[in-house]
Design an enzyme around this catalytic site. Structure first.
Site, PDB file in Angstrom:
ATOM      1  N   ASP A  45       1.201  10.863  -1.865  1.00 56.95           N
ATOM      2  CA  ASP A  45       0.234  11.723  -1.181  1.00 56.95           C
ATOM      3  C   ASP A  45       0.856  12.321   0.083  1.00 56.95           C
ATOM      4  OD1 ASP A  45       0.287   9.391   0.277  1.00 56.95           O
ATOM      5  OD2 ASP A  45      -1.891   9.114   0.339  1.00 56.95           O
ATOM      6  N   SER A  46       2.106  11.943   0.388  1.00 58.26           N
ATOM      7  CA  SER A  46       2.882  12.623   1.422  1.00 58.26           C
ATOM      8  C   SER A  46       3.009  14.112   1.103  1.00 58.26           C
ATOM      9  CB  SER A  46       4.277  11.998   1.545  1.00 58.26           C
ATOM     10  OG  SER A  46       4.925  11.958   0.291  1.00 58.26           O
ATOM     11  N   ASP A  84       0.526   7.939  -6.261  1.00 52.21           N
ATOM     12  CA  ASP A  84      -0.428   7.480  -5.246  1.00 52.21           C
ATOM     13  C   ASP A  84      -1.868   7.816  -5.613  1.00 52.21           C
ATOM     14  OD1 ASP A  84       1.022   6.213  -3.246  1.00 52.21           O
ATOM     15  OD2 ASP A  84       1.225   8.014  -1.995  1.00 52.21           O
ATOM     16  N   GLU A 114      -3.178   2.023  -1.267  1.00 48.61           N
ATOM     17  CA  GLU A 114      -3.074   1.396   0.041  1.00 48.61           C
ATOM     18  C   GLU A 114      -4.213   0.397   0.138  1.00 48.61           C
ATOM     19  OE1 GLU A 114      -2.902   4.339   3.157  1.00 48.61           O
ATOM     20  OE2 GLU A 114      -1.346   5.483   2.121  1.00 48.61           O
ATOM     21  N   GLU A 181       5.679  -0.584   4.301  1.00 49.13           N
ATOM     22  CA  GLU A 181       6.120   0.556   5.117  1.00 49.13           C
ATOM     23  C   GLU A 181       6.132   0.203   6.597  1.00 49.13           C
ATOM     24  OE1 GLU A 181       4.297   4.326   4.162  1.00 49.13           O
ATOM     25  OE2 GLU A 181       4.789   5.188   6.117  1.00 49.13           O
TER      26      GLU A 181
END
Ligand SMILES: Nc1nc(=O)c2c([nH]1)NC[C@@H]1CN(c3ccc(C(=O)N[C@@H](CCC(=O)O)C(=O)O)cc3)CN21
Ligand SMILES: CC(C)C(=O)C(=O)O
Ligand SMILES: [Mg+2]
Length: 263
Positions: A45-46, A84, A114, A181
């Site tokens: 999703d970056s 993601d 996440e 991360e």
């Protein structure tokens, strides 16, 4: 390269051989990264930041990610394709299952979310239905407004203990891979040693089982301030595939990350 599966990653962990991961959002770059030997590709999703120009990943929709997953899936060869789940896919178990289903139909082979320990139930429901899960811990960019910025996580002993404990709970719930991360290298090492599943790190030190970076950072085409854990592999390469190969080789030989990339 032989087709990469979850068992390949587990075998790498058992053998103590690091593996390389890189984001990819379209067919051409997915193909190039696969040909360079990158073992895992991530439709991250970056993309909201590096493709769309937002300053967080929150605006990215399920449709955006599905579109880029279909593109990347057509281009990649032997690499494993991880994707993601977008912000707020976890509003209910039903939504989580439906969104993960959409990603799998688009070509995902491993779904990343996440989450902390409370995501255990969702992970259990996904794995029960045949969806392999990677749980992303440490700096979770979808909670950036709560964290107050893209900051190193798990610096004090209590926070570090919580991250190790969350990882254990999520693996117990069925997570096949953990991604860490932006944590101190000592915590990256502790989580990797505490778990039987592969641990992928980004800014998590040299001792995780795999390493991942955002493709644009590897090619030196990011705008704004770049995180400490980033290395531009284009400076010494003659082509984009050459830069990907250098990144892959640097991960395989543990030349990357060097101390200057770690916390
Ligand atoms: N181009 C790009 N690369 C990434 O790695 C990345 C994205 N975009 N977008 C989504 C998230 C956001 N990420 C980030 C962004 C900034 C930092 C950063 O600047 N961190 C500080 C930490 C400072 C501290 O707490 O000590 C650093 O100096 O690296 C970290 C992760 C990682 N992801
Ligand atoms: C930075 C990686 C781990 C990620 O989640 C993304 O690219 O969205
Ligand atoms: Mg992400």
């Amino acid at each position: 390269m032989k087709t990469v599966t979850l068992s390949t990653l587990q075998a790498f962990k058992r053998a103590g051989e690091p593996f390389s991961c890189l984001t990819a959002y379209d067919a051409s770059f997915a193909h190039t990264a696969s040909q360079a030997g990158i073992e895992v590709l991530l439709v991250g999703d970056s993309l909201g930041m590096v493709l769309q120009g937002h300053n967080s990943t929150l605006p990215v929709t399920l449709d955006d990610i599905c579109y880029h997953t279909r593109c990347a899936a057509r281009g990649k060869t032997a690499s494993l394709l991880m994707v993601d789940l977008p912000f707020m896919s976890n509003t209910s178990t039903e939504r989580l299952l439906n969104d993960a289903g959409a990603l799998m139909r688009a070509g995902a082979e491993l779904v990343k979310l996440e989450g902390e320990a409370w995501m255990a139930e969702g992970i259990r429901e996904l794995t029960r239905r045949g969806v392999p899960v990677c749980a992303h811990l440490g700096l979770t960019p979808q909670t950036v407004y709560q964290l107050g910025g893209y900051k190193v996580q798990g610096r004090d002993a209590e926070q570090a203990e919580r991250i190790i404990n969350d990882a254990r709970i999520l693996v117990e719930a069925g997570a096949s891979v953990i991604l860490l991360e932006c944590v101190p290298a000592s915590l990256g090492k502790a989580v990797t040693q505490a778990l039987d599943v592969p641990v992928i790190g980004i800014g998590a030190g040299p001792d995780t089982d795999g390493q991942i970076l955002v493709m644009h950072d590897v090619l030196g085409v990011t705008h704004g301030r770049t995180p400490r854990f980033v290395k531009n592999f284009m400076t010494e390469a003659a082509s984009i595939q050459g830069a990907f190969t250098q990144y892959h080789d640097a991960v395989k030989t543990r030349a990357f990350p060097a101390p200057e990339h770690c916390f």
